[in-house]
Scaffold this active site. Structure first.
Site, PDB file in Angstrom:
ATOM      1  N   TYR A  92      -1.668   5.950   0.791  1.00  0.00           N
ATOM      2  CA  TYR A  92      -2.553   5.548   1.882  1.00  0.00           C
ATOM      3  C   TYR A  92      -1.993   5.978   3.225  1.00  0.00           C
ATOM      4  O   TYR A  92      -0.840   6.405   3.329  1.00  0.00           O
ATOM      5  CB  TYR A  92      -2.818   4.044   1.845  1.00  0.00           C
TER       6      TYR A  92
ATOM      7  N   ARG B  73       1.881  13.614   6.685  1.00  0.00           N
ATOM      8  CA  ARG B  73       2.561  12.695   5.753  1.00  0.00           C
ATOM      9  C   ARG B  73       1.701  12.455   4.509  1.00  0.00           C
ATOM     10  O   ARG B  73       2.218  12.331   3.406  1.00  0.00           O
ATOM     11  CB  ARG B  73       2.899  11.377   6.439  1.00  0.00           C
TER      12      ARG B  73
ATOM     13  N   ARG C  34      -7.793   3.621 -19.894  1.00  0.00           N
ATOM     14  CA  ARG C  34      -6.470   3.347 -19.344  1.00  0.00           C
ATOM     15  C   ARG C  34      -5.408   4.057 -20.182  1.00  0.00           C
ATOM     16  O   ARG C  34      -5.450   3.983 -21.415  1.00  0.00           O
ATOM     17  CB  ARG C  34      -6.215   1.825 -19.348  1.00  0.00           C
TER      18      ARG C  34
ATOM     19  N   LYS D  97       4.263   7.055   0.769  1.00  0.00           N
ATOM     20  CA  LYS D  97       3.487   5.904   1.256  1.00  0.00           C
ATOM     21  C   LYS D  97       2.497   5.465   0.169  1.00  0.00           C
ATOM     22  O   LYS D  97       1.295   5.770   0.232  1.00  0.00           O
ATOM     23  CB  LYS D  97       2.781   6.270   2.568  1.00  0.00           C
TER      24      LYS D  97
ATOM     25  N   GLU E   7      14.156  -1.482   6.388  1.00  0.00           N
ATOM     26  CA  GLU E   7      13.038  -1.469   7.345  1.00  0.00           C
ATOM     27  C   GLU E   7      12.309  -2.799   7.275  1.00  0.00           C
ATOM     28  O   GLU E   7      12.665  -3.675   6.486  1.00  0.00           O
ATOM     29  CB  GLU E   7      12.094  -0.298   7.044  1.00  0.00           C
TER      30      GLU E   7
ATOM     31  N   LEU F 291      10.313   4.545   4.737  1.00  0.00           N
ATOM     32  CA  LEU F 291       9.179   5.410   5.050  1.00  0.00           C
ATOM     33  C   LEU F 291       9.437   6.090   6.399  1.00  0.00           C
ATOM     34  O   LEU F 291       9.876   5.431   7.349  1.00  0.00           O
ATOM     35  CB  LEU F 291       7.893   4.575   5.135  1.00  0.00           C
TER      36      LEU F 291
HETATM   37  N1  PLP Z   1       7.779   1.360   6.942  1.00  0.00           N
HETATM   38  C1  PLP Z   1       6.904   0.812   6.084  1.00  0.00           C
HETATM   39  C2  PLP Z   1       7.398   0.210   4.826  1.00  0.00           C
HETATM   40  C3  PLP Z   1       5.534   0.786   6.393  1.00  0.00           C
HETATM   41  O1  PLP Z   1       4.656   0.217   5.529  1.00  0.00           O
HETATM   42  C4  PLP Z   1       5.091   1.339   7.616  1.00  0.00           C
HETATM   43  C5  PLP Z   1       3.674   1.325   7.975  1.00  0.00           C
HETATM   44  O2  PLP Z   1       2.831   0.824   7.263  1.00  0.00           O
HETATM   45  C6  PLP Z   1       6.049   1.895   8.479  1.00  0.00           C
HETATM   46  C7  PLP Z   1       7.382   1.905   8.091  1.00  0.00           C
HETATM   47  C8  PLP Z   1       5.636   2.500   9.799  1.00  0.00           C
HETATM   48  O3  PLP Z   1       4.994   3.723   9.607  1.00  0.00           O
HETATM   49  P1  PLP Z   1       3.923   4.264  10.673  1.00  0.00           P
HETATM   50  O4  PLP Z   1       4.636   4.306  11.987  1.00  0.00           O
HETATM   51  O5  PLP Z   1       3.571   5.608  10.179  1.00  0.00           O
HETATM   52  O6  PLP Z   1       2.792   3.285  10.666  1.00  0.00           O
END
Ligand code: PLP
Length: 287
Positions: free
Chosen positions: A33, A52, A101, A151, A183, A207
């Site tokens: 996503y 991304r 499935r 993501k 994070e 991420l």
């Molecule tokens: N880290 C995680 C785990 C996230 O889910 C997100 C955003 O949803 C981010 C970092 C920040 O990413 P972005 O700046 O692209 O929204």
């Protein structure tokens, strides 16, 4: 008010949008996503999110069922149809709905990817009072899978983390692995010490935030020093400032970590300045 959403090539009222129960996103969280923010009715850093998205799809051998330039038009059309001035566009691509499935991936020639987009209207997103107060976080163990650089829609543990934070009476959680902060549940984490901005280096553990990328660039352009390395909760508690970044919260000050006040317990000057610069520059470049 009912939204108009986009599902596999069609614009539909949200109540009429349907996805198969065999969709691998539904059965296996087999999907990726993106969330792109909208300010002044325009998209922030669409190019970054598009890049991304392509990377996430590539890592999972999944195809984008639409040309990227058409995807930009879908974003814009949804903004227009739903009259979004400030808010977000959520985009999800899954490995589609095979006839049954099965753990093995379906043949992409027989099972096209599913694509869904919808808008989230958030008036006042940029000027939220939360940013003036800052948020409080707790730390939790990071028990997510090992490819957090992709993501994916596997958001159960981040959701649980938000609930743990809520139960503790705070706003969010910072995840910790091997003693080091990875994070936030849905954002990248930073501290500031002696004017230096410190945030975890990129890797499979976090991420690569699109907002992170922009904020670090703006920080360097403003002659601020950036150090990309991991840090502990204790170091963060002893820092002058802390903040998080994400597409939907921009730069958000953090004023408390595990009950300990960070700095003066109010948003610090670096975070406040970076939020201003980010909003100003992103608005200018929005499309
Ligand atoms: N880290 C995680 C785990 C996230 O889910 C997100 C955003 O949803 C981010 C970092 C920040 O990413 P972005 O700046 O692209 O929204």
């Amino acid at each position: 008010m009912s939204r108009t959403v986009y599902v596999n090539g069609e614009y539909l009222p949200e109540a009429e949008a349907k996805i198969s129960i065999f969709d691998r996103g539904f059965l296996m969280a087999d999907g990726v996503y993106e969330v792109t923010s909208v300010l002044d009715g325009k998209l922030l850093d669409f190019a970054g999110h598009a890049k991304r998205l392509e990377r996430s799809l590539g890592e999972l051998d999944m195809a984008l069922p639409i040309e990227m330039e058409d995807l930009l038009e879908v974003h814009r059309e949804l903004v227009r149809l739903n009259d979004i001035n400030e808010g977000m566009i959520y985009l999800q691509v899954t490995r589609g709905a095979p006839s049954d499935r099965d753990f093995a991936f379906p043949d992409p020639a027989e099972t096209p990817s599913t694509i869904v987009l919808f808008t989230q209207n958030k008036p006042g997103l940029a000027d939220t009072p939360v940013a003036k107060k800052g948020i409080k976080v707790i730390s939790i163990e990071d028990i997510r899978w090992g490819r957090r650089d992709i993501k994916t829609i596997q958001l159960l543990y981040p959701s649980m983390g938000k609930m743990m934070a809520k139960k503790a009476g705070v706003d969010d959680a910072w995840m910790v692995e091997d003693g080091m902060v990875t994070e936030g549940t849905s954002n990248n984490a930073y501290i500031v010490k002696n004017g230096k901005i410190i945030t975890r280096h990129l890797g499979t553990e976090i991420l690569a935030g699109i907002t992170r990328n922009a904020v670090l660039r703006f920080a360097e352009e403003a002659q601020m020093t950036v150090e990309e390395r991991s840090f502990t909760i204790a170091e963060a508690q002893g820092a002058d400032e802390a903040f998080v970044t994400s597409a939907s919260t921009f730069v958000m000050p953090v004023v408390e970590i595990d009950g300990a006040q960070v700095g003066a317990g109010v948003p610090g000057p670096v975070a406040v300045r970076l939020r201003e610069i980010y909003l100003e520059e992103s608005r200018k470049a929005a499309i």
